[in-house]
Enzyme design. Structure first.
Site: not given
Length: 312
Positions: A227, A275
């Protein structure tokens, strides 16, 4: 009456998931109405949810018994005050295998100095002074020992790396020197490669701070497929500029997409990936979703139930 399942994600996800979900329901011999129609929220029994989808207020779903998140991370929904029914997160074999492959690949990339070789494809045969240590002499620390972290540790142990791990609570994993709680500095001390796989919570916000980075071996590598909020960006950029951190390979960021003007893009010691460390695969994720629905229908314990107090 067959249960009604609402798919509450964007249209692209529905196109990807409709067939695998129907196949998984048929395989489990569950008769259900599956759709993405929001016109009758009071008739919905189960919600398959993605944070970028059409549902933000769960209040109208008076009959719903479970919300199944399609993502591993739940930080964007766990604090929603309208969500009072059980919330489960996605843990599936495809996602886990993809994360293991991304992490192992980048550990080996940095361990073997592959960037140096790739940058020298200029027709000149040269002998590099850099000779990598064997894996058994390379210290790798994994922060986060949940399903993903444990699987990554197992892969690295299998390659004979010295593996340490840190988690909020005590964990015991084969071949891993494990730390927890206040022992984060010990887990980071002298680490040459650090992998961030923690959930994002108020307690983990900016956990890779200036103090944490000073614990690492000089020139260490940081890998973040977890994250974006786990990293203090200013601290990492400063550590890269001084050479305390030799390289950072980052897949997740506090703001996504990463703005074009962000200094990570231009920094010579940063690799940005968009991502993609591990995508949820509809074929395997659909079986997890349907298994949780089966469990709920049978009155059994749900898989991967989110602990609201912990935030994951």
């Amino acid at each position: 009456m067959p249960p009604r399942i609402l798919f509450a994600a964007n249209d692209q996800r529905w196109a990807q998931y409709e067939a695998p979900l129907r196949a998984a329901l048929a395989e489990a011999e569950i008769e259900a109405r599956l759709d993405c129609d929001l016109s009758d929220p009071g008739g919905v029994d189960y919600i398959i949810f993605a944070p970028n989808g059409p549902v933000e207020d769960f209040t109208p779903f008076t009959r719903a018994r479970m919300v199944q998140n399609l993502w591993a991370g739940v930080e964007e929904v766990v604090g929603n005050p309208t969500l009072t029914i059980p919330l489960t997160r996605m843990v599936d074999t495809g996602l886990t295998e993809g994360m293991v492959e991304w992490c192992t690949g980048h550990v080996l990339r940095h361990h073997l100095g592959m960037d140096q070789m790739l940058a020298a494809q200029d027709g000149i045969w040269r002998h590099f002074e850099f000779i990598p240590p064997l894996a058994r002499d390379r210290r790798v620390t994994v922060l986060g020992l949940g399903a993903l972290g444990a699987a990554v540790c197992a892969s690295l142990v299998g390659l004979n790396f010295q593996v340490r791990g840190w988690s909020r609570r005590p964990k015991s994993l084969p071949g891993v020197e494990s730390f927890h709680g206040d022992d984060l500095p010990k887990a980071l001390e002298g680490a040459e490669i650090v992998i961030l796989l923690l959930p994002y919570t108020p307690a983990t916000d900016g956990i890779l701070s200036t103090d944490a980075l000073t614990q690492l071996a000089k020139g260490a590598v940081v890998l973040n497929p977890g994250r974006g909020g786990l990293i203090d960006d200013d601290a990492l950029l400063a550590a890269l500029d001084t050479g305390q951190v030799g390289h950072a390979t980052l897949d997740v960021f506090r703001t996504e997409p990463l703005p074009p003007e962000h200094p990570y893009w231009a920094h010579p010691q940063v690799t940005v990936t968009p991502h993609i460390a591990s995508e949820t695969r509809p074929s395997t994720a659909s079986r997890v979703v349907v298994e949780n629905i089966r469990r709920a229908e049978a009155g059994e314990a749900l898989l991967h139930l989110v602990d609201r107090s912990a935030g994951y």
